[in-house]
Enzyme design. Sequence first.
Site, PDB file in Angstrom:
ATOM      1  N   GLU A 267       0.855  -1.220  -0.008  1.00 40.18           N
ATOM      2  CA  GLU A 267       0.032   0.086  -0.037  1.00 40.18           C
ATOM      3  C   GLU A 267       0.923   1.504  -0.050  1.00 40.18           C
ATOM      4  OE1 GLU A 267      -2.805  -0.529   3.254  1.00 40.18           O
ATOM      5  OE2 GLU A 267      -4.077  -1.903   2.121  1.00 40.18           O
TER       6      GLU A 267
ATOM      7  N   GLU B  52      -5.436  -8.549   0.429  1.00 39.42           N
ATOM      8  CA  GLU B  52      -5.909  -8.339   1.903  1.00 39.42           C
ATOM      9  C   GLU B  52      -7.257  -8.067   1.845  1.00 39.42           C
ATOM     10  OE1 GLU B  52      -3.999  -5.227   4.382  1.00 39.42           O
ATOM     11  OE2 GLU B  52      -2.025  -5.771   4.002  1.00 39.42           O
TER      12      GLU B  52
END
Length: 423
Positions: free
Chosen positions: A195, A340
């Site tokens: 991320e 995720e």
Amino acid sequence: MKKWRNQMVRGRRVGRHGATPCTPQAIRRGYPREMSRSNARFSSDFYWGTATAAYQIEGGGTNTDWWRFEHREGSSAVEPSGDACDSWHRYEEDVELVRSLGLNAYRFSLEWARIEPRPGEIDRGAIEHYRGLIEACRARGIAPVVTLHHFTLPLWVADAGGFECPDIATWMGAYAATVGREFGSSIAMACTINEPNVVAAMGYLASFFPPGVSDWDRYVAVNENLRACHRAMRDALSDAPGDFPIGLTLSMAEYEPVEGAEAELATYLDEMEDRYLDATAEDDFLGVQCYTKHRFGPEGLIWGGDGELTAMGYPFWPQSVAYTLARAAARTPVPLVVTENGIGTDDDDQRIRYLDQALAHLDAARRDGIDVRGYFQWSLLDNFEWTLGYGPKFGLVSVDRTSFTRTPKPSAAWFARAVAARR
Ligand code: BGC
């Protein structure tokens, strides 16, 4: 280069998207909200896993920017990470839990600050530790999916300016070369940076992560640097031994503009998602990480909402799985992996309800022709949720904060059954 590259190019030639309604219009309409519960078919090499990150579970991450951030006077972090889940000493137990759930993959991260505690100095003890973790996976038939950077920087890098330092891409490339040389022949997939859009947004815009800055221009520059770091790491890993796909993982969400904020949202999404999606074209895959949806107003993100919320304070929105996969597939030609997805909650029934719906949206996305190669639930353990400390609980397994005893929740058995039904 690596494993999935050829398949991807083949896929592209025959028109991989086929009948997938991946137009921005279809996405805006909320595609695909309606779906049947029947399972899409999953091949045996589809990765079913759960995910963790070194700093959130290992404990004792003293040589990182996060440790210093938590202990700083007036820090926005509600509590320090301390010993976390003590996974530095209990990783065998963690991997055994993954095996007991019948999963074929485990996503975890390496702590750069442990591997290279000082510039250019490689800690052989840390390398052998992570080799042990990778071997613990392999011995149980679990594919080790390795993230090289998950939010934390060694102190020496942070002190030199972190992601604003002109040398950062060179340093991360060298670190990736070390990881590739040591582990390239034994890992199943490599995620360069977890991320990067959150690293930049939380660290340089919202000031909730180190270095605690709030400045649009610095945020934009850091995003550029993070993409350069990713390229340097990808190139270094490509030269390593072994045959494993390489990509980055991106935080994505469904966004709903309030009336009149459409242009602001487009600007925000351009930095937050689109430039990163465009930067993945040369990769082997993109990791999509999704949890929720947000409303967006002229002043930016509107936290919360009127409906059911999770412990994170944002909406219960498992539909984000199908939405973000469709949005990613419309913009990048590479295969996707849900690296995720999960929910922070004290109510394990709510977790089961969330995962049940999330998997149904995964099924639907695959039935609609989106090339998804894996799904990783976040997270194996209740762990350190960054600024929010040990409050929000994302784990399938609870961890006693004093004894570190691991106790699987009913959602763990539920997830094992849901995966078994699809394998
Ligand atoms: C991060 C994890 C975090 C999770 C839940 C993701 O943004 O990669 O580290 O714990 O979301 O908030």
